[in-house]
Write a protein that holds these residues in place. Structure first.
Motif, short mmCIF file in Angstrom:
data_model
loop_
_atom_site.label_atom_id
_atom_site.label_comp_id
_atom_site.label_asym_id
_atom_site.label_seq_id
_atom_site.Cartn_x
_atom_site.Cartn_y
_atom_site.Cartn_z
N HIS A 466 4.70 14.89 -36.52
CA HIS A 466 5.36 15.06 -35.65
C HIS A 466 4.19 15.23 -34.26
O HIS A 466 4.76 15.63 -33.61
N HIS A 467 3.00 15.30 -34.50
CA HIS A 467 2.60 16.13 -33.32
C HIS A 467 2.49 15.02 -32.85
O HIS A 467 1.49 15.37 -31.12
N VAL A 468 2.54 13.82 -32.17
CA VAL A 468 2.57 12.98 -31.26
C VAL A 468 3.93 12.55 -31.38
O VAL A 468 4.10 10.91 -30.33
N GLY A 469 4.99 13.45 -31.64
CA GLY A 469 6.43 13.21 -30.51
C GLY A 469 6.86 14.03 -29.07
O GLY A 469 5.81 14.34 -29.03
N HIS A 470 6.93 12.63 -28.90
CA HIS A 470 6.95 13.63 -26.81
C HIS A 470 8.12 15.34 -27.39
O HIS A 470 7.42 15.85 -26.99
N ILE A 471 9.06 15.37 -28.61
CA ILE A 471 9.36 16.35 -28.71
C ILE A 471 9.35 16.01 -30.49
O ILE A 471 9.30 14.82 -31.42
N SER A 487 7.35 21.09 -31.15
CA SER A 487 6.55 21.08 -30.37
C SER A 487 6.57 19.51 -29.36
O SER A 487 7.67 19.18 -29.44
N LEU A 488 5.79 19.88 -27.93
CA LEU A 488 6.09 18.75 -27.46
C LEU A 488 4.86 18.92 -26.46
O LEU A 488 3.88 18.98 -26.30
N GLY A 489 5.83 17.27 -26.01
CA GLY A 489 3.32 16.17 -25.22
C GLY A 489 3.48 15.61 -25.97
O GLY A 489 2.07 14.76 -25.62
N GLY A 490 3.66 15.09 -27.28
CA GLY A 490 2.55 13.89 -27.71
C GLY A 490 3.34 13.05 -27.35
O GLY A 490 4.12 12.33 -27.05
N LEU A 498 -1.57 15.63 -28.28
CA LEU A 498 -1.22 15.95 -29.31
C LEU A 498 -0.01 16.94 -28.45
O LEU A 498 -0.60 17.71 -27.70
N GLY A 499 0.78 16.82 -29.66
CA GLY A 499 2.19 18.45 -28.54
C GLY A 499 1.74 19.46 -29.02
O GLY A 499 0.81 19.51 -29.70
#
Length: 550
Positions: A466-471, A487-490, A498-499
């Motif tokens: 989940h840390h490196v998902g765009h969402i 989280s956003l931006g991973g 990292l998101g």
């Protein structure tokens, strides 16, 4: 693909016999739980929430059709008729009976498979690019190098009890499709101006409780020294990594605590004892490894067939959607790689039934030289399909439910098993994925959003990345209740990031609406041709946060 020699087969057969004896003694009460625990972990056997879980190794994600059929047979005989492909390109069985595990390992050994080092504090399965050997942007095929690493690391006597598990990923292409920056060790193969092969070595990446992006510790390692330098890296970790606190035991904590320069200095000091030693690679050793990955004898595809393929794509909207999202360019004209989607609401992401395994094995034999790839996005790939056969393959995949034209979209969700299976999870993951797939099922909407990675983990171990998902969506526990943190931006590719946490967590039933608000901000704010990640990096977290918590 790699085939066992007599040494490999003997090793795996003897390991099965060893574990059969260990299991017999455990079931008879002659081995206690604490004595048995490291023995079962060495063979990929976990005790999960409801039943044992067996993790089967699929080295660098490659399967033959024979092996896939064997996995289907095993899931029928010893499980509940399906398996789960993980983000480490392995297969997990969620319901085997404890007493059946030695028999399962015996069946795997017959088709040159095993579960060695798929768990425990050791060097795990080395992962790589699912398009290795066929990608247009490839500089060096990483598979032979992955195999050399596998041989070096398997049952390595010095690294059987590391401070914590250890994961290596290798890429050899311009685009990183192996997420090397978020692994304990990431390796990029590249060539200098003289055409000499070099290795860029990153250390200290990883997700979990303390996510970090890896640092470059060696930029231009000559290929001959790959194994000796890896040995030095792991030795330093083995000696100085923390063993007093499992939450601070990964190499990323050591690299952060020492600093990259000091870690590099210690590795170089250790390497001085290993460099040019017996493990130094020779051209003959590399050639022997490469010989296991020859190009198949592809027939020439006529120019007319290529033209007909493009015409069909233009005339058939459904086929065009499939090709756009699930079909990837190939280094050989007239061939494509086809991704088979394992993302359907009826099943958890990455799940595949025994019948589907048999069917995909048949498709691999007919369309792709008997070879199947597993992706870390939890899909399957047929890597060598002539373009004049893609329509027929597509129609068969439609029947199997594997033609969803959503690869790379919001609905191509990466998801761990979560609280439905895993005893470590704080919350369920699969129902969240299914609710999102149902909420955002309109294909035109998905395509309008463009490439978007949505990843879900049921706990901080981050098996769903989940840390490196765009969402990214993380299940958290609050006084016994399940909540979800967004989280956003991973990002896991070359410009890895990292998101950032959006804010306070949400009830399970609120998650689809929250994601809908996030997407609306993106659609309203994006510039032409911007991806979600581009827009997020331009406008930052604040506009999303204001909309969601208004």
């Amino acid at each position: 693909m790699y085939r066992y020699d007599t040494y490999d087969q003997t090793l795996v057969d003897e390991r099965v016999a060893q574990f059969r004896d260990q299991m017999d003694r455990y079931l008879a009460g002659r081995l206690g739980e604490e004595e048995f625990r490291p023995l079962r972990l060495q063979n990929g056997l976990y005790i999960q929430k409801h039943a044992p879980m067996l993790r089967i190794a699929i080295p660098y994600g490659m399967l033959s059709s024979q092996q896939l059929r064997a996995l289907g047979s095993i899931t029928r005989r010893y499980d509940r008729g399906y398996g789960h492909f993980s983000t480490r390109q392995n297969l997990q069985l969620n319901w085997p009976a404890l007493e059946d595990v030695p028999d399962i390992l015996g069946e795997l050994a017959k088709v040159q498979m095993h579960a060695i080092q798929t768990s425990g504090n050791c060097i795990r399965n080395t992962t790589s690019d699912q398009f290795a050997g066929i990608a247009e942007d490839e500089i060096e095929d990483p598979r032979p190098w992955c195999e050399l690493i596998r041989q070096w690391s398997t049952l390595h006597p010095e690294f059987a009890y590391l401070p914590r598990k250890f994961k290596i990923a290798v890429t050899g292409a311009d685009e990183d499709r192996a997420a090397i920056q978020v692994h304990d060790i990431g390796l990029r193969l590249w060539r200098d101006a003289q055409g000499e092969l070099k290795v860029r070595v990153l250390a200290g990446g990883g997700l979990g409780r303390t996510p970090m992006i890896g640092d470059v510790v060696r930029d231009d390692l000559p290929w001959q020294h790959l194994l000796t330098y890896l040995e030095a890296c792991v030795r330093v970790y083995n000696q100085f990594g923390r063993r007093d606190n499992k939450f601070k035991a990964r190499i990323k904590i050591l690299v952060k605590a020492l600093g990259t320069e000091e870690y590099r200095r210690r590795v170089d000091a250790e390497w001085a004892h290993l460099k040019d030693g017996p493990q130094t690679l020779t051209q003959a050793a590399v050639d022997a490894a490469r010989a296991h990955f020859p190009d198949p004898e592809r027939r020439a595809v006529p120019e007319q067939a290529i033209a007909d393929f493009e015409r069909l794509r233009a005339d058939n909207r459904a086929f065009s959607r499939f090709v756009t999202n699930n079909v990837t360019s190939h280094k050989v004209p007239g061939y494509k790689a086809v991704t088979l989607s394992l993302k359907r609401r009826e099943h958890a992401p990455g799940d595949v039934t025994a019948d589907q395994m048999d069917a995909v094995a048949d498709l691999a034999d007919r369309y792709s030289f008997g070879e199947v790839r597993v992706t870390h996005e939890q899909n399957l790939v047929l890597s060598d399909v002539p373009v004049d056969q893609i329509e027929a393959l597509w129609q068969e995949l439609e029947t199997l439910g594997m033609a969803n034209p959503t690869v790379g979209t919001l609905n191509d969700i990466i998801c761990c098993p979560g609280g439905d299976y895993c005893g470590l999870a704080n919350a369920v993951s699969i129902p969240i994925a299914q609710a999102l797939q149902e909420r955002f099922e309109d294909l035109d909407f998905l395509y309008d959003l463009g490439p978007l990675d949505l990843n879900i983990s049921g706990c901080m171990n981050a098996c769903g990345h989940h840390h490196v998902g765009h969402i990214g969506i993380l299940g958290v526990d609050k006084k016994g209740e399940e909540y979800y943190q967004i989280s956003l931006g991973g990002n896991a590719t070359d410009d890895a990031s990292l998101g950032k946490i959006l804010g306070p967590s949400f009830y399970r039933e609120d998650v689809p609406e929250v994601i809908d608000k996030v997407l609306k901000v993106y659609v309203e704010q994006r510039h032409d041709d911007e991806r979600f990640l581009d827009t997020y990096r331009r406008i930052g977290l604040k506009p999303f946060k204001e909309r969601v918590y208004a």
